[in-house]
Design a protein around this motif. Structure first.
Motif, short mmCIF file in Angstrom:
data_model
loop_
_atom_site.label_atom_id
_atom_site.label_comp_id
_atom_site.label_asym_id
_atom_site.label_seq_id
_atom_site.Cartn_x
_atom_site.Cartn_y
_atom_site.Cartn_z
N GLY A 83 -12.02 10.39 5.96
CA GLY A 83 -11.13 10.30 4.96
C GLY A 83 -11.87 9.15 3.93
N PRO A 84 -11.18 8.67 3.12
CA PRO A 84 -11.69 7.91 1.87
C PRO A 84 -12.44 6.35 2.45
CG PRO A 84 -9.47 7.43 1.79
CD PRO A 84 -9.75 8.86 2.63
N PRO A 85 -13.27 5.99 1.89
CA PRO A 85 -14.12 4.92 2.41
C PRO A 85 -13.18 3.66 2.37
CG PRO A 85 -14.94 5.51 0.46
CD PRO A 85 -14.08 6.71 0.85
N PRO A 86 -13.00 2.82 3.16
CA PRO A 86 -12.31 1.67 3.12
C PRO A 86 -12.61 0.65 1.97
CG PRO A 86 -13.66 0.93 4.92
CD PRO A 86 -13.87 2.45 4.26
N ASP A 87 -11.79 0.04 1.29
CA ASP A 87 -12.13 -0.83 0.26
C ASP A 87 -13.07 -2.17 0.45
OD1 ASP A 87 -12.02 -2.05 -2.09
OD2 ASP A 87 -10.17 -3.13 -2.11
N PRO A 88 -14.41 -2.00 -0.12
CA PRO A 88 -15.45 -3.00 0.19
C PRO A 88 -14.74 -4.30 -0.18
CG PRO A 88 -15.86 -1.85 -1.82
CD PRO A 88 -14.77 -1.20 -1.49
#
Length: 686
Positions: free
Chosen positions: A611-616
């Protein structure tokens, strides 16, 4: 007792012959007076035989009324008198026995020896000696034994020991005299004499636990703890064997003797040895022994009260910080007045000193002053009493009194080591290190050369920036212990201190002399000393340094190429040492492959469809993220500033104070802008 047996034997035969006539009428031809006399004689003999039977059974309480009855029948009978005194003495009724002896003092048999013994048991020692000198019964050995006991209680231990040694020389089968001679030497502080006396009779140690116990006390006073512990172990073994034989116990019942009252004194003395060792483990073991012995106080088969007193005092001496109230209770038990004549002078002094220290720690100054006054009266020339008085003055913050007390004692007893050590400690606590070093320098050569005192003196000289005096003290101690026989261990400790201080002061001459003496007197093959000597002599005497360097067992590095070693990378020392150890033992090291661990994913996570990468920026606070927008609240300009319900003004001019305008004021007039009257004055605060 011999005369009693003869009379009782005669009475028994006479009673059998006269049994039939007693029950009937008097024989024909016998007058009434003669019959009454014969009947009274028969009753007296019967009474005496009964007294003898009670004495054999040790039933003295039953024998005493019969003794009074016999004296009523025949008041002048010497045997009946002796029977009564004998019964009173065995019942420990010393006052009653003394009264009987005083009543019979005018008779032919004055009972002076019995009177002296009663006065001895009543702690009237001077009167007992006077009564004993007047006795002319002729039994010299008995008199000498009682006089020795009296002098022991009076504290004349030297005379007492001589008398017991003379008695033992006269009768060497009487080991009790040898036991008492040892006890007198130990109580008088002459442990060397006790060891000398026991060295001539060493064979008796195998059969007497009292001799082993007293010899252990002598070793303990001289600090020979290992030998003291060996003697106490032998004493306990012999005593346990005697108890098992007397009580007919089996070998498997040895564990029942742990709480036996006869072994309590030996156990307490063994605990004292453990306490002197000083380690935490030994202190814990000693405390367990003291607690076990003190728990039996008040039991039916309780241990001797002097043993309880010693256990209480020693438990107080090793107490941890706090528990002051419990310590005072225990020391009060150890210092009861009833124990005054049962303890030696040394024991009474130690108990009183400990009590005084506890009172000072508990801020009970008045009681401590009374105890110190009593101590100074009973032991006027004792160093520990002077130290206790100084401690009391220090607690009262009387600095001048502390110096006066200690210096006054040193003026009368110059060179006393206990007081000098106390004075040095007092100066050191007051940051007067120069005076502390001077006090320690007044100690004897043997005392100030001991490692712990030497290190303290050197440290004080270094703190006062006097290194020359420190080096002089070190050299003096080295020369002293080098001359002593059998002092290699102490010399080694002193040399190590000297080497460390010399290295610290960069005195190569001292370091070289120290290591050289160590190699010559202690251990000639010590590698550390050889290395230190070579390093110290390398600059001053290189030829001698090379000679000593040849004595070092160094590995051969001739096969190595220096340039090649310089080009090699730095090895991993830990792995290298491990490989060398394995090679030396012949073990084959197997390198295990490292296992790769699978990564752990959160629950419900599919690594194939992440899925989408986590918020850095998810770990940052919200106000520090780039997506954060500051929300500014729009304030109503017409917001009322007054109380609730007030109407907002029409414009902003309402908030301003409407004062007089200065646009039309003529500034040329001096009073144009000045208010009239008191209008411009500020009112003061009421």
């Amino acid at each position: 007792q011999a005369s009693l047996a003869q009379r009782a034997g005669a009475g028994v035969g006479h009673r059998r012959r006269c049994r039939a006539p007693r029950r009937g009428a008097p024989p024909a031809g016998m007058a009434d007076k003669e019959y009454a006399e014969d009947h009274a004689a028969e009753q007296f003999e019967t009474t005496m035989s009964t007294i003898r039977r009670y004495f054999e059974r040790e039933q003295f309480d039953k024998a005493l009324p019969l003794c009074n009855k016999a004296l009523e029948m025949r008041p002048d009978c010497a045997v009946a008198r002796r029977c009564k005194i004998f019964a009173l003495l065995n019942l420990s009724r010393w006052t009653d026995a003394l009264q009987v002896c005083d009543k019979l003092s005018c008779s032919q048999d004055s009972f002076r020896f019995e009177k002296a013994y009663c006065q001895y048991r009543l702690n009237k020692f001077a009167e007992a000696l006077d009564a004993l000198k007047k006795d002319d019964s002729g039994d010299v050995a008995r008199h000498k034994k009682l006089e020795a006991q009296i002098r022991y209680r009076m504290g004349d231990y030297e005379t007492c020991a001589k008398m017991y040694e003379e008695l033992y020389e006269e009768d060497q089968e009487e080991t009790g005299c040898l036991v008492n001679a040892l006890a007198s030497h130990v109580s008088g502080g002459c442990g060397e004499e006790a060891m000398r006396l026991m060295g001539d009779n060493e064979s008796l140690l195998e059969s007497s636990y009292e001799l082993n116990f007293n010899l252990a006390c002598a070793y303990l006073d001289k600090g020979k703890l290992d030998k003291a512990e060996e003697c106490l172990e032998d004493a306990r073994r012999i005593c346990a064997e005697e108890i098992m034989e007397a009580e007919e116990l089996a070998e498997e019942d040895v564990g029942q003797l742990d709480d036996h009252e006869e072994l309590a004194a030996i156990d307490v003395q063994r605990a004292c040895v453990l306490q002197r060792r000083g380690s935490q483990e030994d202190h814990e073991k000693a405390g367990e022994v003291y607690d076990r012995v003190l728990k039996r106080r008040g039991a039916a088969d309780s241990v001797d009260i002097t043993v309880l007193a010693v256990a209480s005092n020693n438990a107080v001496a090793m107490r941890s910080k706090g528990k002051l109230l419990d310590a005072l209770k225990r020391i009060n038990l150890a210092s009861k007045e009833s124990l005054e004549h049962k303890l030696t002078k040394k024991q009474r002094l130690q108990f009183a000193i400990n009590k005084c220290i506890l009172l000072i720690q508990g801020s009970k100054i008045d009681e401590a002053q009374r105890e110190c006054a009593a101590l100074s009266k009973e032991f006027p020339d004792n160093a520990q009493v002077a130290i206790a008085q100084a401690a009391l003055a220090a607690r009262e913050k009387k600095t001048r009194s502390v110096d006066d007390v200690l210096h006054a004692y040193l003026a009368d007893h110059p060179g006393n080591e206990e007081v000098l050590a106390c004075l040095a400690q007092y100066h050191h606590q007051a940051n007067r290190r120069k005076e502390a070093a001077e006090a320690l320098s007044q100690l004897s050569q043997d005392s100030r050369s001991k490692p712990h005192i030497l290190e303290a003196v050197v440290a004080m000289h270094l703190r006062t920036k006097e290194p020359d005096k420190a080096i002089a003290c070190l050299r003096e101690a080295m020369e002293h212990w080098q001359k002593q026989d059998g002092a290699e261990e102490t010399l080694a400790q002193v040399l190590k201190i000297a080497a460390r201080i010399g290295t610290q002061l960069r005195d190569r001459a001292l370091v070289a002399d120290t290591y050289k003496m160590y190699l010559e007197s202690v251990d000639g093959s010590d590698a550390e000393a050889l290395c230190g000597l070579v390093k110290a002599m390398a600059s001053s005497d290189p030829l001698s340094a090379e000679e000593y360097a040849q004595r070092l067992d160094l590995p051969d590095y001739g096969h190595l190429d220096a340039e090649e070693l310089e080009m090699q990378p730095i090895p991993k020392v830990a792995q290298l040492l491990k490989e060398r150890g394995a090679a030396a033992t012949g073990e084959v090291t197997v390198v295990k492959p490292k296992k790769k661990r699978k990564p752990r994913y959160p629950k419900g996570f599919d690594p194939n469809n992440p899925g989408p990468p986590p918020d850095p920026e998810r770990w940052l606070p919200k106000n520090q993220r780039s997506s954060f927008l500051k929300s500014s609240k729009k304030r109503d300009k017409n917001l009322a500033r007054g109380p609730q319900g007030a109407v907002a003004p029409a414009d902003d001019l309402a908030f301003r104070k409407q004062g007089p305008s200065t646009a039309q004021i003529d500034l040329s007039k001096p009073d144009a802008s000045r208010p009239k009257g008191n209008a411009g004055k500020r009112k003061g605060k009421k």
